[in-house]
Write an enzyme that holds these catalytic residues in place. Sequence first.
Site, PDB file in Angstrom:
ATOM      1  N   MET A   1      32.334  80.518  57.757  1.00  0.00           N
ATOM      2  CA  MET A   1      30.979  80.653  58.282  1.00  0.00           C
ATOM      3  C   MET A   1      30.519  79.361  58.965  1.00  0.00           C
ATOM      4  O   MET A   1      29.817  79.402  59.972  1.00  0.00           O
ATOM      5  CB  MET A   1      30.003  81.026  57.158  1.00  0.00           C
ATOM      6  CG  MET A   1      30.120  82.494  56.773  1.00  0.00           C
ATOM      7  SD  MET A   1      28.992  82.962  55.435  1.00  0.00           S
ATOM      8  CE  MET A   1      27.405  82.506  56.084  1.00  0.00           C
TER       9      MET A   1
ATOM     10  N   HIS B   1      11.631  83.644  52.361  1.00  0.00           N
ATOM     11  CA  HIS B   1      11.603  82.577  51.353  1.00  0.00           C
ATOM     12  C   HIS B   1      10.291  82.640  50.567  1.00  0.00           C
ATOM     13  O   HIS B   1       9.973  81.725  49.804  1.00  0.00           O
ATOM     14  CB  HIS B   1      11.705  81.200  52.013  1.00  0.00           C
ATOM     15  CG  HIS B   1      13.041  80.890  52.601  1.00  0.00           C
ATOM     16  ND1 HIS B   1      14.230  81.197  51.971  1.00  0.00           N
ATOM     17  CD2 HIS B   1      13.385  80.280  53.779  1.00  0.00           C
ATOM     18  CE1 HIS B   1      15.238  80.795  52.724  1.00  0.00           C
ATOM     19  NE2 HIS B   1      14.758  80.246  53.819  1.00  0.00           N
TER      20      HIS B   1
ATOM     21  N   ARG C   1      19.751  79.140  43.188  1.00  0.00           N
ATOM     22  CA  ARG C   1      20.752  78.070  43.109  1.00  0.00           C
ATOM     23  C   ARG C   1      20.238  76.996  42.164  1.00  0.00           C
ATOM     24  O   ARG C   1      19.031  76.757  42.089  1.00  0.00           O
ATOM     25  CB  ARG C   1      20.933  77.471  44.515  1.00  0.00           C
ATOM     26  CG  ARG C   1      22.020  76.425  44.629  1.00  0.00           C
ATOM     27  CD  ARG C   1      22.085  75.917  46.069  1.00  0.00           C
ATOM     28  NE  ARG C   1      23.304  75.157  46.315  1.00  0.00           N
ATOM     29  CZ  ARG C   1      23.637  74.620  47.482  1.00  0.00           C
ATOM     30  NH1 ARG C   1      22.833  74.774  48.522  1.00  0.00           N
ATOM     31  NH2 ARG C   1      24.758  73.933  47.620  1.00  0.00           N
TER      32      ARG C   1
ATOM     33  N   LYS D   1      17.564  77.124  51.102  1.00  0.00           N
ATOM     34  CA  LYS D   1      18.848  76.452  50.849  1.00  0.00           C
ATOM     35  C   LYS D   1      19.516  76.882  49.541  1.00  0.00           C
ATOM     36  O   LYS D   1      20.124  76.079  48.833  1.00  0.00           O
ATOM     37  CB  LYS D   1      18.682  74.919  50.876  1.00  0.00           C
ATOM     38  CG  LYS D   1      18.084  74.386  52.164  1.00  0.00           C
ATOM     39  CD  LYS D   1      18.811  74.883  53.413  1.00  0.00           C
ATOM     40  CE  LYS D   1      20.221  74.331  53.541  1.00  0.00           C
ATOM     41  NZ  LYS D   1      20.918  74.918  54.727  1.00  0.00           N
TER      42      LYS D   1
ATOM     43  N   VAL E   1      33.313  85.613  54.843  1.00  0.00           N
ATOM     44  CA  VAL E   1      32.126  84.905  54.342  1.00  0.00           C
ATOM     45  C   VAL E   1      32.450  83.646  53.532  1.00  0.00           C
ATOM     46  O   VAL E   1      31.557  83.047  52.946  1.00  0.00           O
ATOM     47  CB  VAL E   1      31.197  85.826  53.505  1.00  0.00           C
ATOM     48  CG1 VAL E   1      30.748  87.010  54.338  1.00  0.00           C
ATOM     49  CG2 VAL E   1      31.864  86.284  52.208  1.00  0.00           C
TER      50      VAL E   1
ATOM     51  N   SER F   1      20.577  69.883  49.042  1.00  0.00           N
ATOM     52  CA  SER F   1      20.762  70.674  50.252  1.00  0.00           C
ATOM     53  C   SER F   1      19.476  70.711  51.087  1.00  0.00           C
ATOM     54  O   SER F   1      19.494  70.584  52.319  1.00  0.00           O
ATOM     55  CB  SER F   1      21.197  72.086  49.870  1.00  0.00           C
ATOM     56  OG  SER F   1      21.518  72.831  51.020  1.00  0.00           O
TER      57      SER F   1
END
Length: 292
Positions: A231, A106, A128, A44, A226, A136
């Site tokens: 999206m 990931h 992030r 995320k 994008v 998220s």
Amino acid sequence: MEPVRPELFDFHGVAMTKYFTDNWENIQNFQARPDDILIATYPKAGTTWVSNILDLLYFGHMSADRQKTIPIYNRVPFLEISFPTMDSGTELADRLQTSPRLIKTHLPVQFVPKSFWEQNCRIVYVARNAKDNVVSFFHFDRMNLAEPDPKDWSSFLQRFMEGKMVFGSWYDHVNGWWQKKQTYEKLHYMLFEDMIEDTGREIDKLCSFLGVSPSAEEKEKITGVVQFDEMKKNPMANYSTCAAMDFKISPFMRKGKVGDWKNHFTVAQNEVFEEVYQKKMKDASLQFRTQL
């Protein structure tokens, strides 16, 4: 048949579920090619966004059908996934006809198959800020039945701070990859917040790293395609074709904003979080913004 939500367990010091460890031998023995590009993130953090950008940069000109008929998770396979009713990520990656192959993961840096390093592959890492990332992740775990049960927000936040998440601790993940960047020159480290602030600028940096030079017109088109709202309504990018996800609970692409954490954290939660954050984020050279 609904998937059974998996249990978390300790796997070589990192919290994982069976859906990412069942195919472990094939993952570790995966044979990377020198032109493969690995897209790595903590869950995320903008994985699908960057996957889409790279796919368009390399294959946007091939045929419009590619972006309109093949879901992103087949164009950019998820290396470690192993789900009973689907082809595994390693099988999908091995079958890719494209060159370069775009592959997402990931995995924390220490779990990446060694062939990626041996082949000197380019790697794009996206990070992030922790506060938006946990929010998220919470909503994602609510709607993704292949994830452990998130329970309520406050216990989820506590587990996040303790690193009891699939793929382990956010702190270890972003720091581990940041340290790798210092010694491995083919690693491009991007920040989600920078991409929100100026997508075109970050695409320019990405192009420079990848050695690709789209025309101004192509770049403008990609930047438009994008954008989050574009999206979110694109069924080939928004995971609405994925059976394990319940969009009635929450969409896969929810808000894509910086600062949404303020709608979830209480003042007390924020204070505790800040205290943990200061302890865990000792490397001052890695700085995140929690608002723009």
